[in-house]
Design a protein around this motif. Sequence first.
Motif, PDB file in Angstrom:
ATOM      1  N   LYS A 294       3.812   9.756  -8.357  1.00  0.00           N
ATOM      2  CA  LYS A 294       4.508   9.909  -9.633  1.00  0.00           C
ATOM      3  C   LYS A 294       3.533   9.828 -10.814  1.00  0.00           C
ATOM      4  N   GLN A 295       2.489   9.015 -10.662  1.00  0.00           N
ATOM      5  CA  GLN A 295       1.544   8.788 -11.762  1.00  0.00           C
ATOM      6  C   GLN A 295       0.612   9.977 -11.960  1.00  0.00           C
ATOM      7  N   TRP A 296       0.021  10.469 -10.879  1.00  0.00           N
ATOM      8  CA  TRP A 296      -1.034  11.488 -10.992  1.00  0.00           C
ATOM      9  C   TRP A 296      -0.725  12.801 -10.250  1.00  0.00           C
ATOM     10  N   GLY A 297       0.358  12.835  -9.505  1.00  0.00           N
ATOM     11  CA  GLY A 297       0.632  14.002  -8.676  1.00  0.00           C
ATOM     12  C   GLY A 297      -0.186  13.954  -7.402  1.00  0.00           C
ATOM     13  N   SER A 298       0.136  14.826  -6.459  1.00  0.00           N
ATOM     14  CA  SER A 298      -0.512  14.786  -5.147  1.00  0.00           C
ATOM     15  C   SER A 298      -1.317  16.033  -4.827  1.00  0.00           C
ATOM     16  N   SER A 299      -1.721  16.760  -5.864  1.00  0.00           N
ATOM     17  CA  SER A 299      -2.463  18.006  -5.625  1.00  0.00           C
ATOM     18  C   SER A 299      -3.966  17.846  -5.804  1.00  0.00           C
ATOM     19  N   GLY A 300      -4.420  16.587  -6.003  1.00  0.00           N
ATOM     20  CA  GLY A 300      -5.847  16.347  -6.176  1.00  0.00           C
ATOM     21  C   GLY A 300      -6.554  16.074  -4.867  1.00  0.00           C
ATOM     22  N   THR A 301      -7.601  15.276  -4.931  1.00  0.00           N
ATOM     23  CA  THR A 301      -8.408  14.974  -3.744  1.00  0.00           C
ATOM     24  C   THR A 301      -7.579  14.313  -2.652  1.00  0.00           C
ATOM     25  N   ILE A 302      -6.667  13.437  -3.051  1.00  0.00           N
ATOM     26  CA  ILE A 302      -5.820  12.721  -2.095  1.00  0.00           C
ATOM     27  C   ILE A 302      -4.378  13.164  -2.274  1.00  0.00           C
ATOM     28  N   ASN A 303      -3.742  13.537  -1.180  1.00  0.00           N
ATOM     29  CA  ASN A 303      -2.314  13.845  -1.204  1.00  0.00           C
ATOM     30  C   ASN A 303      -1.567  12.519  -1.085  1.00  0.00           C
ATOM     31  N   TYR A 304      -1.302  11.897  -2.234  1.00  0.00           N
ATOM     32  CA  TYR A 304      -0.723  10.558  -2.236  1.00  0.00           C
ATOM     33  C   TYR A 304       0.631  10.525  -1.534  1.00  0.00           C
ATOM     34  N   LEU A 305       1.454  11.536  -1.759  1.00  0.00           N
ATOM     35  CA  LEU A 305       2.793  11.520  -1.177  1.00  0.00           C
ATOM     36  C   LEU A 305       2.732  11.603   0.345  1.00  0.00           C
ATOM     37  N   GLN A 306       1.867  12.478   0.879  1.00  0.00           N
ATOM     38  CA  GLN A 306       1.746  12.566   2.331  1.00  0.00           C
ATOM     39  C   GLN A 306       1.178  11.277   2.920  1.00  0.00           C
ATOM     40  N   ALA A 307       0.180  10.716   2.227  1.00  0.00           N
ATOM     41  CA  ALA A 307      -0.392   9.441   2.679  1.00  0.00           C
ATOM     42  C   ALA A 307       0.666   8.344   2.689  1.00  0.00           C
TER      43      ALA A 307
ATOM     44  N   LEU B   9      11.783  -0.903   0.114  1.00  0.00           N
ATOM     45  CA  LEU B   9      12.555  -0.331   1.228  1.00  0.00           C
ATOM     46  C   LEU B   9      13.400   0.847   0.755  1.00  0.00           C
ATOM     47  N   LYS B  10      14.008   0.702  -0.419  1.00  0.00           N
ATOM     48  CA  LYS B  10      14.847   1.784  -0.951  1.00  0.00           C
ATOM     49  C   LYS B  10      13.999   3.001  -1.314  1.00  0.00           C
ATOM     50  N   ALA B  11      12.803   2.752  -1.829  1.00  0.00           N
ATOM     51  CA  ALA B  11      11.893   3.860  -2.137  1.00  0.00           C
ATOM     52  C   ALA B  11      11.420   4.557  -0.862  1.00  0.00           C
ATOM     53  N   PHE B  12      11.201   3.778   0.197  1.00  0.00           N
ATOM     54  CA  PHE B  12      10.777   4.370   1.475  1.00  0.00           C
ATOM     55  C   PHE B  12      11.843   5.343   1.980  1.00  0.00           C
ATOM     56  N   GLN B  13      13.104   4.944   1.880  1.00  0.00           N
ATOM     57  CA  GLN B  13      14.173   5.825   2.331  1.00  0.00           C
ATOM     58  C   GLN B  13      14.250   7.074   1.460  1.00  0.00           C
ATOM     59  N   GLN B  14      14.137   6.901   0.165  1.00  0.00           N
ATOM     60  CA  GLN B  14      14.228   8.043  -0.743  1.00  0.00           C
ATOM     61  C   GLN B  14      13.101   9.039  -0.487  1.00  0.00           C
ATOM     62  N   ALA B  15      11.902   8.517  -0.250  1.00  0.00           N
ATOM     63  CA  ALA B  15      10.742   9.395  -0.086  1.00  0.00           C
ATOM     64  C   ALA B  15      10.756  10.148   1.241  1.00  0.00           C
ATOM     65  N   THR B  16      11.259   9.503   2.288  1.00  0.00           N
ATOM     66  CA  THR B  16      11.190  10.094   3.637  1.00  0.00           C
ATOM     67  C   THR B  16      12.506  10.701   4.100  1.00  0.00           C
TER      68      THR B  16
ATOM     69  N   ILE C 179       0.842  -1.197   0.000  1.00  0.00           N
ATOM     70  CA  ILE C 179       0.000   0.000   0.000  1.00  0.00           C
ATOM     71  C   ILE C 179       0.878   1.249   0.000  1.00  0.00           C
ATOM     72  N   ALA C 180       1.898   1.262   0.842  1.00  0.00           N
ATOM     73  CA  ALA C 180       2.799   2.415   0.926  1.00  0.00           C
ATOM     74  C   ALA C 180       3.513   2.661  -0.401  1.00  0.00           C
ATOM     75  N   PHE C 181       4.024   1.583  -0.992  1.00  0.00           N
ATOM     76  CA  PHE C 181       4.746   1.714  -2.264  1.00  0.00           C
ATOM     77  C   PHE C 181       3.810   2.180  -3.378  1.00  0.00           C
ATOM     78  N   SER C 182       2.576   1.663  -3.362  1.00  0.00           N
ATOM     79  CA  SER C 182       1.616   2.067  -4.391  1.00  0.00           C
ATOM     80  C   SER C 182       1.293   3.555  -4.283  1.00  0.00           C
ATOM     81  N   LEU C 183       1.267   4.088  -3.078  1.00  0.00           N
ATOM     82  CA  LEU C 183       0.998   5.519  -2.887  1.00  0.00           C
ATOM     83  C   LEU C 183       2.155   6.367  -3.410  1.00  0.00           C
ATOM     84  N   LEU C 184       3.374   5.877  -3.255  1.00  0.00           N
ATOM     85  CA  LEU C 184       4.517   6.583  -3.846  1.00  0.00           C
ATOM     86  C   LEU C 184       4.403   6.589  -5.368  1.00  0.00           C
ATOM     87  N   LEU C 185       4.015   5.454  -5.947  1.00  0.00           N
ATOM     88  CA  LEU C 185       3.841   5.401  -7.399  1.00  0.00           C
ATOM     89  C   LEU C 185       2.693   6.303  -7.845  1.00  0.00           C
ATOM     90  N   ALA C 186       1.635   6.372  -7.038  1.00  0.00           N
ATOM     91  CA  ALA C 186       0.494   7.233  -7.379  1.00  0.00           C
ATOM     92  C   ALA C 186       0.909   8.700  -7.433  1.00  0.00           C
TER      93      ALA C 186
END
Length: 409
Positions: A170-183, A228-235, A161-168
């Motif tokens: 990148k896919q759609w941006g986080s300025s819409g209804t859901i802030n995917y990156l913050q989630a 795991l590597k994406a988690f480190q990069q994102a946070t 779920i966490a990884f999919s939100l990071l991809l989301a």
Amino acid sequence: MKKDTKLRLSWKSLIVVCLVISILPAGSAFAAVNKPFPQHTTYTSGSIKPNNVTQTSMDNSVKNKWDAWKTAYLKPAGTGKYYVKYNSDGETVSEAHGYGMLFTVLMAGYDSNAQTYFDGLYNYYKAHPSAINPYLMSWKQNSSFQNIEGEDSATDGDMDIAFSLLLADKQWGSSGTINYLQAAKDIINAIMDNEINQTQWTIRLGDWANSGSYNTATRPSDFMLNHLKAFQQATGDTRWTNVIDKTYTIINSLYTGYSSSTGLLPDFVVYSGGVYKPAAANFLEDANDGNYNYNSCRTPWRIATDYLITGDSRALTQLNKMNSWIKTKVSSTPGSIKDGYKLNGTVFGSYNSGAFYAPFGVSAMTSSTYQSWLNSLWSHTASSAAEDYYEDSIKLFSMIVMSGNWWTY
């Protein structure tokens, strides 16, 4: 008259625009798809893809498998929500939910409803929090969408779920209804807080596994190194390096100590006497907890994917031993792969399960040595009949990677 004509035309234009917007799926009307399927990612130098079929053929095979998967398993769960039906009783688990969120973000661009599905799956996840940490998902629900069998988490579902939100993001941006990156950051931090043993830096089985032998136990099918590597990069949280390093250490320790002739990893691992070793029978699930069974069948896909994306070769020796062992074991015949092996290579399974043969296709991508083997595995997987949710999910993931369509944060 010209003014009136312009006015009438502008109103007509407005009506057309409104009609177009009204028939677009909610949530996707204004979101650009930045990484549409197919992606054709360039993997690590020296790695291979199937070469007995065209790229277009592979892409189409993935589309067909996705269409079938979506029809069979992706279901509405009330207004604005979707869930993944994982058995005939209509129940679901967070593992399945993570799979659904990954598929929908990866298939965006081909599937015009992808963001609607993704947001509906996100809303369902948010509606079913773990009682231990609300950013994690309660691991199981019945057909009435009620939490059952304990309101706590399973780590693999949360990681996907966490990884999919990071991809989301990148896919759609986080300025819409859901802030995917913050989630994503919220659930990543919750995973670190409750699903990582911060003394051993091992991945726990869930947020409940914080005492006794469970506190130090881990499950190789959760060794999602790319995540795991994406988690480190994102946070920017450098503690993830400790988890990554320890995960590689455990892989190689198990390989050296228990499966040097096969490269197979057990379903569950326990820490005892200062070393990590295969769990005893019935440690958590059944008599095969220490064997290569229905959890660890995912390891060739999970571990090899990180090598393909990042080139990190710390598990490459184990992967290549496993590749050469299984190819020899079944005389290069994917249809002879069975659903269960002891770590020494003795077979105890009897069924040719897609959950077992498809992941070997991903690990076969590590070297041109396995080109004909990879081609056979691709063809066997792409032409396979539908099975159940678990097998069909793993086949689809494996085909996404084999076709060059996996990408990362």
